[in-house]
Every structure is written in C-alpha cells, then in structure tokens.
Design a protein around this motif. Structure first.
Motif, PDB file in Angstrom:
ATOM      1  N   LEU B  62      44.838  29.958  33.416  1.00 41.14           N
ATOM      2  CA  LEU B  62      46.013  30.177  34.273  1.00 41.14           C
ATOM      3  C   LEU B  62      47.040  29.056  34.125  1.00 41.14           C
ATOM      4  N   THR B  63      46.578  27.852  33.859  1.00 40.80           N
ATOM      5  CA  THR B  63      47.549  26.763  33.700  1.00 40.80           C
ATOM      6  C   THR B  63      48.316  26.883  32.386  1.00 40.80           C
ATOM      7  N   THR B  64      47.616  27.230  31.313  1.00 38.63           N
ATOM      8  CA  THR B  64      48.333  27.404  30.046  1.00 38.63           C
ATOM      9  C   THR B  64      49.287  28.586  30.165  1.00 38.63           C
ATOM     10  N   MET B  65      48.877  29.592  30.935  1.00 41.09           N
ATOM     11  CA  MET B  65      49.771  30.731  31.165  1.00 41.09           C
ATOM     12  C   MET B  65      51.059  30.288  31.865  1.00 41.09           C
ATOM     13  N   THR B  66      50.910  29.654  33.027  1.00 38.47           N
ATOM     14  CA  THR B  66      52.123  29.290  33.778  1.00 38.47           C
ATOM     15  C   THR B  66      52.958  28.262  33.020  1.00 38.47           C
ATOM     16  N   PRO B 173      49.934  36.718  40.995  1.00 32.39           N
ATOM     17  CA  PRO B 173      48.760  37.581  41.191  1.00 32.39           C
ATOM     18  C   PRO B 173      47.787  37.511  40.017  1.00 32.39           C
ATOM     19  N   MET B 174      48.339  37.496  38.797  1.00 31.30           N
ATOM     20  CA  MET B 174      47.452  37.403  37.630  1.00 31.30           C
ATOM     21  C   MET B 174      46.632  36.130  37.689  1.00 31.30           C
ATOM     22  N   ALA B 175      47.288  35.034  38.083  1.00 34.79           N
ATOM     23  CA  ALA B 175      46.615  33.734  38.110  1.00 34.79           C
ATOM     24  C   ALA B 175      45.357  33.795  38.974  1.00 34.79           C
ATOM     25  N   PHE B 176      45.376  34.611  40.027  1.00 34.64           N
ATOM     26  CA  PHE B 176      44.220  34.643  40.926  1.00 34.64           C
ATOM     27  C   PHE B 176      43.244  35.762  40.623  1.00 34.64           C
ATOM     28  N   LEU B 177      43.736  36.864  40.049  1.00 33.05           N
ATOM     29  CA  LEU B 177      42.886  38.051  39.947  1.00 33.05           C
ATOM     30  C   LEU B 177      42.219  38.254  38.594  1.00 33.05           C
ATOM     31  N   CYS B 178      42.763  37.641  37.563  1.00 35.63           N
ATOM     32  CA  CYS B 178      42.310  37.991  36.217  1.00 35.63           C
ATOM     33  C   CYS B 178      41.042  37.243  35.795  1.00 35.63           C
ATOM     34  N   GLY B 179      40.037  37.287  36.598  1.00 34.86           N
ATOM     35  CA  GLY B 179      38.767  36.660  36.226  1.00 34.86           C
ATOM     36  C   GLY B 179      38.859  35.148  36.137  1.00 34.86           C
ATOM     37  N   LEU B 200      45.851  37.983  30.815  1.00 37.33           N
ATOM     38  CA  LEU B 200      45.118  36.797  31.274  1.00 37.33           C
ATOM     39  C   LEU B 200      43.629  37.084  31.444  1.00 37.33           C
ATOM     40  N   THR B 201      43.292  38.331  31.768  1.00 37.30           N
ATOM     41  CA  THR B 201      41.880  38.709  31.880  1.00 37.30           C
ATOM     42  C   THR B 201      41.181  38.524  30.533  1.00 37.30           C
ATOM     43  N   GLN B 202      41.864  38.973  29.489  1.00 41.73           N
ATOM     44  CA  GLN B 202      41.301  38.816  28.149  1.00 41.73           C
ATOM     45  C   GLN B 202      41.070  37.344  27.828  1.00 41.73           C
TER      46      GLN B 202
END
Ligand SMILES: Nc1ncnc2c1ncn2[C@@H]1O[C@H](COP(=O)(O)OP(=O)(O)O)[C@@H](O)[C@H]1O
Ligand SMILES: [Mg+2]
Lengths: 279, 243
Positions: B62-66, B173-179, B200-202
C-alpha cells in the motif's frame, strides 16, 4: 514562414477565432493587436499546438503544425501569456531542461545557456529558484528559454503585460535585438505603443477576426495623421484629419481645451473597432 | 534524449526535496507498524505467523502504491492546472509516449524508494521479512502500475479536488481492503472476488506468495502488467489531446 488559412476555433457557442487568414514572412516582426478577448491567445495556442483547431490550417516553414509532429515543433519557440516556469528549479535548470527536451547536445546547450543568461541580464541570478524572481525577470527567463533551441519562429503572447513602464522599455530593447538576428517574431499585445515601436506590420484583431492589416505608419495614415481632441458633455472626443490645416480649422471653431496631436495606433484602433483598447 | 530530460528533471526535484520526501514517506508506514503491529498485533494471528509479519508485505504494497500514485498524479496535476509547466512539454518536440514513460518510470522510482524505506523500518522493528526476486518483481510492477494510474488520472482530472476525490474513493479503500491488513478469505464471497480483481490485491498476494502454486504466481504479475498497459495506453491517448 507562418501561413494561417481559414483558421477557426469554437468554444461551445463562443467563436474565439473566426476564419482567420494570415501570412507572416520570414524575418518579419509581426504584431497581432487587439483588445482582451479578441482571440490573440487562442491563435498563439493553436500555432504552438496547445489548443486543437476547430477548422482551418496552420503551416510553419511549409510544414503543417500538429501536436504529434515533433519536427516542426522544433522550429517554434513560445513565450506564453502567463508564467509557466518550473518554479522549484533554478533559472539555469529551467534552461537546461528546455535544451534537453529539444535534443541539444551538451556542449551547445551549455554555451547557449551562458549566452542567453548574458543576453537577458540574468547571469547573477542563474542559480536562484525561478519562484524567487520578479515578474520582469520571469518574463525574461521565459524569453531566454524560448530562444534556447534557436527557433525560426518566436511566438510572444503579451510579453510586457503586467510589467512596470521602466521594465517594459527594457523589454522592448531586448525584443528589438531579437529581430535583428533574422528571427521571425509574432507578437500579440493590447498596447498600441508596443506594436508601433516593435512591429513592421500589424494585424488588428477584434472578435476573432482580422479587421485590418498593414504597417503601423500606413494604418495611421489611413485614418488620418492628425487628431483634434476636445472635451464635450463629459467625455473626451477625438476627430481625425488628413492634414494639419483641416485639424486647425476645426480647432478654431471649438471652445474650451483643445489638443492637436499626431495620431497613433490607438486612434486607428478606436476608429476601426469603435472601442477603446482594453475595454 | 527526451526520456533522459524528464528523468533528469525528476532527479533534480528529488535531490532538492530529499528530506521532505524521505521523512514524508516514512510517517504513515511507521504509524501502521505501531498501530497494527505493536498495538493490535500483540495477540492476534492472521494468515499464519505473527500478525506483524503478515502485515509487512501489505504495508509495502500500500505504501508503494500511494507513493507512486501521488508522486506522479500530483506532479502532473500541478503541472497541468496550477503551474502550467505541462505546456512546456506539450510544445516541445517530444513524443507523448516518451513523456508518459519518463513520468511513469520516475514515479515508480519514488514508489520503490519508499518501499525500501519500509523494508529498512521493518528490520528496525525486528519483524521477519522475506525478500526474494519474486517479491522485488511484484514491488516493481506495483509501482509501475500505480504510477501509470497516477499519470492517467492526472491527465484526465479537471481540478485539484478531483485528485483528492480519486484518492478518497479509490486509493484509500484499496489500501485497506486489498489483502493488506487481513486475508481476503475473511470476506463474503462476492466481495472477495471483486476485490481479487483489483491490482493491489494481486500485489498483496504476490508479495506473500511463497508456497503458492505456479499458476497463481504467474497470474499476479500478469494481471498487473495488464492494468499497467491498459492504463498507460489510455493516459497517452488523452495526453495527445490534452489542452
Ligand atoms: N479555454 C477556453 N474555454 C472557453 N472559452 C475560451 C477559452 N479560451 C478562450 N476563450 C474565449 O475565447 C475568446 C478569445 O480569448 P483569447 O484568445 O484569450 O483572447 P485574447 O488573448 O485576445 O485576450 C474569449 O471570448 C474567451 O473568453
Ligand atoms: Mg491573451
């Protein structure tokens, strides 16, 4: 150098540029003069590929202009109306970035930066961030940046708007030096004095159309060389005359304060558009 | 040459903002580690092993995502709507593909930088973290994908507020829900399958995939590459027409 044919730009209901035809010759200093909203910026933006055309054609040095034709874009230098420098980069870095974007080899890039910092008088501020610059310095840096890659056509959109009179005069000197190098310049302005001083030919624009096109001197001659200005019923009125004798004849009949002076582009403008510039 | 120009600019910016970028990108991972690792994690177990060991890959994801998304998204959005420097690139003899790729790769570097910072932090917090080539591959692909999403969103939005909206409704939402903080298995069937499709789940699954079968381990990067490609094509398409 620049050929514009039947150019139109429509923003919804508004026609910003209305079937414009214009040819600017190589080496010419050409002025597009018009009040705010005349369509000057829209025209410049279309030439520089920033705004898509509604219809018509634009060619620079014989090549059609398009966002995705990179060859012709190299021939154009643009100084937009608003500041668009990288504010978190220094003057030097702004020029360096431009040089890199225009594929200049390192050596000529660095030489050109020094030359242009010199030309614009920014040598001492070369390594200060652009956001710390005054309005005049930002404008000079933008001109330096547009000249980096040695374009054949320079587009200047209201280069002195918002500058104080002393800085404006310095800017005029700088711009005059440009055209001596054989560069073609298209300048827009709503300052008549600016067009009169800098431009070899002037196109008067109003409501997206070209209403008149000639040398400043001939335009002035067309509407009359002498103006009689007088104050009547709360407003200043001006009447234009071919000769001084005719002007004197009217002045003799008028009471109160009367002024006789040579006409300028502003009078031409008023005469042709029935509107004061900038209104 | 054009690519080098764009990367050079990002490098100059990174160097100038080094400390604010470095410290800025450490704040939320540290908070996650404290809240979920020390605070909640003491007695909890999830996905096998200690909870903190479970969530580290999630936090990396999630951090690399944001980081990638906002580095590039904000840069494009400010450049287009506020500083207008975008015009300088549109006017330049620069292929829009080159512009897009330069920006996206630079954004991905920013994501990777914050990824490595978390891994360092995780070591400081003495968690068990297993770094192997596949982990790095997933991290790189995650950065590229969200960098591309940042690019395209930055090109398409009409105001600064739109950027915040996209973050609030999609990214957070993705940050919290995607596993990231809990395994997908805990969710109801339909939701689980929907969320499985998100990029992000992947990444979360991929980062924890040691022991998964080869089919799954091929799917994770493949789906990310698909997202990356689609979003980038879309972004360049609109970039060619952007005003
Ligand atoms: N992006 C835009 N959307 C809608 N209308 C626009 C836009 N840009 C310019 N216009 C309109 O087009 C006309 C010409 O504007 P402009 O070219 O900026 O004039 P000038 O530069 O001569 O002051 C104005 O009526 C202006 O409101
Ligand atoms: Mg204008």
């Amino acid at each position: 150098m620049l050929v514009i044919q039947d150019l139109t730009k429509q923003y919804g209901q508004i026609t910003a540029v209305d079937h414009l035809d214009l040819v600017v010759n190589k080496g010419e200093f050409f002025g597009l003069l018009g009040p705010n909203g005349a369509g000057k910026t829209t025209t410049i933006r279309m030439i520089s590929t920033l705004t898509p055309l509604t219809s018509g054609q634009i060619a620079v040095a014989g090549q059609t202009v398009n966002r995705n034709l990179t060859e012709v874009k190299r021939k154009i230098g643009v100084v937009p109306q608003h500041n668009n420098l990288e504010s978190e980069m220094t003057a030097w870095e702004n020029l360096e970035l431009h040089g890199r974007l225009y594929h200049m080899p390192k050596k000529s890039r660095r030489e050109r930066i020094d030359e242009l910092l010199e030309f614009t008088g920014l040598v001492e501020r070369a390594h200060d961030l652009a956001r710390t610059f005054s309005g005049g310095m930002k404008r000079k840096l933008m001109i330096a940046r547009a000249l980096m890659h040695q374009p054949e056509l320079l587009l200047l959109d209201e280069p002195t708007v918002g500058l104080d009179p002393a800085v404006r005069r310095k800017m005029w000197d700088l711009l005059r030096n440009l055209s001596q190098g054989g560069l073609t310049v298209l300048l827009t302005t709503h300052y008549i004095e600016e067009a009169e001083i800098l431009c070899q030919r002037v196109g008067l624009m109003n409501g997206g159309r070209l209403v008149e096109l000639d040398t400043p001197a001939r335009l002035i001659k067309k509407v009359g060389k002498v103006v009689v200005e007088y104050f009547e019923r709360g407003e200043t009125k001006g009447v234009l005359f071919e000769t001084r004798e005719e002007a004197l004849a009217l002045a003799a009949k008028l009471a109160g304060s009367v002024k006789i002076r040579s006409s300028n582009l502003e009078d031409v403008f008023l005469q042709l558009t029935n509107r004061r510039v900038g209104e | 040459m054009g690519l080098a120009a764009i990367m050079w600019q990002e490098y100059v910016y990174f160097k100038r903002k080094f400390w604010s970028i470095t410290l800025g990108s450490m704040i939320s991972p540290v908070l996650y580690l404290i809240a979920f690792g020390w605070g909640l994690g003491g007695g909890m177990h999830g996905g096998g092993g200690d909870y903190i060991n479970f969530i580290i890959p999630g936090i990396v994801g999630l951090t690399t995502m944001t980081a990638s998304f906002s580095a590039i998204g904000n840069s494009i959005n400010i450049s287009r709507l506020y500083e207008k420097t975008f015009e300088e690139f549109m006017v330049a003899p620069l292929n829009m593909w080159v512009y897009a790729i330069g920006k996206v790769v630079a954004g991905a570097f920013r994501g990777l930088y914050s990824g490595w910072l978390i891994i360092l932090l995780a070591l400081v917090f003495r968690t068990k973290i297993d770094i192997h080539p596949y982990f790095v591959l997933m991290m790189v692909l995650n950065c590229l994908t969200f960098s591309a999403i940042g690019f395209t969103v930055g090109i398409l939005i009409k105001s600064h507020a739109d950027m915040a909206k996209f973050s609030n409704f999609i990214i957070t939402p993705m940050a919290f829900l995607c596993g990231t903080f809990f395994p997908l298995a805990k969710m109801p069937f339909l939701l689980k399958n929907l969320i499985w499709l998100l990029p992000l789940t992947q990444t979360s699954l991929g980062l924890r995939s040691r022991g998964e079968n080869i089919w799954n381990r091929t799917m994770h990067p493949l789906i990310l590459v698909l997202y990356f490609g689609l979003v980038l094509v879309l972004g360049v398409h609109y970039c060619k027409k952007a005003e």
